[in-house]
Scaffold this motif. Structure first.
Motif: not given
Length: 458
Positions: A366-392
């Motif tokens: 979550t830190t790496i994707t939101s700060n840098i932009g690399y794709v999250p290898l744990r893809a479902s993070l983009i649908d979890d409000p606790a992780y990357l959903k707001s960023f996605a």
């Protein structure tokens, strides 16, 4: 390029350095999935110091800052483990060479961040340790699959060679076509309808190149060999149905008609109009795009945050998946790197495994994707409000198309043997001749293939 020439010069010394290394003990369990304690857990209070060589530390700004912050958080959570995080000796153009020099000198880094192009060489010649034999296959499988956010299936095997895990995939992205929507409109094009095929890229590039003041219509990072651009060249070739390396890793099918077709397709962009595909270095093309002077840039999605920052209030940025050939879906390949355990000290190996688990956790991704932009290898993070959903959700045209390409992902080609860098150099030179100098694709690839075949392991 010094990096590409120097690796073979150290081959004999490297072989001698590795010849006296102890072999990894076998599992005390039974069956391929047996969980063992080949490397014991650290004793309570046991202090261990490890050195992690990370090429992200070679970059100023958010890449280096994010990496250092992750290390600080790891040390806070593991007060008994100290991590000396350092960039490669010689910078990002000498990643594998830096590790090789240290192996020859007898003090390799304990953990190394190496590109996937280095994978086969690291496993066969550089002394990378088989991780699933150090910790047991169950532990590796647990890292990839346990919890609500497993690795995307195609990403979990990217660090494997012949069924053995030598690297845990760490940071990478798929190729994205970034677009300057303002230049599209000035050229009479619709940025809401970006090109989906390479023929459309050629036509749109020609139109954009005619806009006064532009640096060019488009640029493909795949063409910048010295910066490792062959990662997305692999994807372009696979999208045409060709291959740069056979499936068994033993031959170079560079003159296969479908492989030749891919190079001819890129050449067509350069020949569509003057400056449709300018002959720039990768860095110059990236700078031109960030300034708003280039119509399209095919590159790693890891550049997305830099693009959003540079374009804010100046020009409108957009993004689309990598184009394909005709109606055939594109085959994206990954950029980036994995984490390799190089040390043979059991305590350091255990500490290295703890660091790897932390760096590839949902929190770190979550830190790496939101700060840098690399794709999250744990893809479902983009649908979890606790992780990357707001960023996605805040960047819908950037994050989700990148993640969607993981379902079609194929690996960056890793050539076998100690001469793998020279093979890459031959292909890069052939690509430059074809695209920027108008050389015949078939004849040029045939000559390069003949020279490269002599460098493949017998």
């Amino acid at each position: 390029m010094k990096y590409l020439r120097a690796l073979p010069a150290l081959a004999l010394a490297l072989a001698a350095a590795l010849s006296g290394c102890a072999t990894v003990p076998t599992s005390s369990g039974s069956g391929p999935g047996a969980a063992t304690s080949i490397i014991p857990e650290l004793a309570p209070g046991q202090k261990v110091s490890i050195r992690w060589e990370s090429y992200n530390l070679s970059s100023a700004g958010i890449f280096g800052d994010t990496t250092r912050n992750l290390v600080a958080e790891f040390e806070r959570l593991h007060p008994n483990i100290h991590v000396d995080a350092v960039p490669p000796q010689g910078g990002t153009n000498e990643i594998a060479q830096s590790v090789q020099r240290q192996v020859v000198a007898g003090h390799p880094p304990d953990v190394a961040q190496l590109t996937f192009a280095d994978l086969r060489y690291a496993a066969s010649d550089l002394g990378a340790q088989p991780i699933d034999k150090l910790v047991g296959r169950d532990e590796v499988r647990k890292l990839f699959t346990d919890g609500p956010h497993p690795y995307a299936p195609r990403t979990a095997v990217l660090g494997d060679v012949d069924g053995t895990t030598y690297a845990i995939p760490y940071v990478f992205s798929t190729p994205m076509l970034f677009i300057n929507a303002d230049l599209f409109r000035k050229a009479g094009l619709d940025p809401a309808n970006p090109p989906k095929t390479w023929d459309e890229v050629a036509a749109d590039s020609a139109a954009i190149a005619k806009v006064p003041g532009t640096s060019g219509g488009s640029y493909l990072a795949c063409l910048d060999g010295p910066s490792g651009g062959d990662w997305c060249l692999t994807g372009i070739v696979r999208s045409a149905g060709g291959r740069l390396l056979s499936e068994d890793g033993k031959t170079l099918p560079w003159t296969d008609p479908k492989t030749v077709q891919a190079f001819a397709g890129v050449q067509k962009i350069a020949q569509a109009a003057p400056n449709a595909l300018p002959n720039l270095s990768g860095n110059d093309a990236q700078d031109a795009f960030l300034r708003g002077n280039l119509g399209m840039l095919l590159t790693s999605a890891a550049l997305q945050n830099a693009i959003l920052k540079s374009s804010a209030g100046k020009w409108q940025a957009a993004a689309a998946p990598m184009p394909g050939f005709g109606a055939t879906p594109a085959v994206p390949t990954n950029s980036g790197s994995g984490l390799f355990i190089m040390t043979k000290d059991p305590a350091k190996q255990r500490a290295a495994w703890e660091l790897i688990k932390f760096l590839t956790s949902a929190e770190s991704e979550t830190t790496i994707t939101s700060n840098i932009g690399y794709v999250p290898l744990r893809a479902s993070l983009i649908d979890d409000p606790a992780y990357l959903k707001s960023f996605a959700d805040a960047h819908p045209g950037f994050v989700r198309p990148n993640v969607a390409q993981l379902d079609r992902l194929e690996p960056w080609v890793s050539y076998p043997g100690p001469n793998y860098q020279q093979i890459r150099t031959l292909l890069n030179k052939a690509t430059e001749e074809i695209v920027f100098r108008g050389a015949d694709p078939n004849a040029t690839l045939s000559a390069a293939q003949t020279s490269a075949r002599a460098l493949m392991p017998k």
